[in-house]
Write a protein that holds these residues in place. Structure first.
Motif: not given
Length: 244
Positions: A172-193
């Motif tokens: 989706i061409d998410h801003p490159v500089e934001k991908r790592a942070k967004t990936g961590r956000l998703f990992r935390r979400l899945v980790g708690r779920a």
């Protein structure tokens, strides 16, 4: 670990554990069983094969910072893990500097011991003692454990889901500089779920198809744009010839 019924010790880059070492001297009765049976592994191995819980004293009180937030207390962690059937590994950091941000980014959950803001840090032995005390019900008396209410997806499936989400961000061409942070956000979400196998595979399939769909039409759009540019260029050249 031996005080509270735990015995499966994993060590990442451990110090000398020989009979003459400082570590051996401090191990007490655990030097007869837990210490000699410990497995030397890498952090990558733990992240790939276990649901990982990072223990850290320093946290962020800001939901926009997902390296060290959100986090659970050991008591909250114990209550949640009692309902989850998943191989789980508690990851404690170094005595002096704990876990780095890069290491925390690999792990699924954050756990922190509530302490005074003036002096929140505890040494490794204290942190392990408090945490394992709160989790003792998971190890000491299996007959009193609550019925398992959730069967968590195997860790390789969860990791594939995290990886596929990264590919989706790229598609989706998410801003490159934001991908790592967004990936961590998703990992935390899945980790708690603690998704079930079906939930994880369904999300994995959705993200995979979405990425393929976006890449296919992205390539088609690129080709159409190139064809349009070529036609425009030919039209311009024809117009120029007619003027001449």
């Amino acid at each position: 670990m031996k005080n509270f019924g735990f015995e499966d010790l994993k060590l990442v880059d451990p110090p000398d554990l020989s009979r003459d070492s400082e570590a051996y001297g401090f191990a007490g009765q655990a030097r007869e069983d837990i210490l000699p049976n410990a497995d030397e592994v890498t952090l990558d191995h733990l992240a790939a094969n276990y649901h990982t819980v990072a223990l850290t004293a320093t946290t962020n009180e800001d939901s926009r910072k997902h390296v060290r937030f959100p986090f659970s207390t050991p008591a909250e962690l114990s209550e949640r893990l009692a309902t989850v059937d998943a191989p789980t590994c508690l990851v404690f950091g170094r005595e002096d500097v704990g876990l780095t941000n890069e290491e925390l980014a690999q792990l699924d959950e954050i756990c922190a011991i509530p302490a005074s803001e003036e002096y929140p840090s505890l040494n490794l032995g204290q942190a392990a003692t408090i945490t394992l005390y709160e989790l003792r019900n998971l190890a000491l008396d299996e007959n009193q454990l609550p019925d398992v209410e959730l069967e968590r997806a195997d860790e390789p499936i969860v990791e594939r889901l995290n990886d596929q989400f990264g590919e989706f961000l790229e598609a989706i061409d998410h801003p490159v500089e934001k991908r790592a942070k967004t990936g961590r956000l998703f990992r935390r979400l899945v980790g708690r779920a603690h998704p079930t196998d079906r939930e994880a595979r369904t999300l994995l399939g959705i993200f995979r198809r979405a990425s393929a769909h976006l890449n296919f039409y992205g390539d088609a759009d690129d080709a159409a744009a190139k064809n349009a540019d070529a036609k425009d260029g030919a039209a311009d050249a024809a117009a120029s010839d007619a003027e001449n």
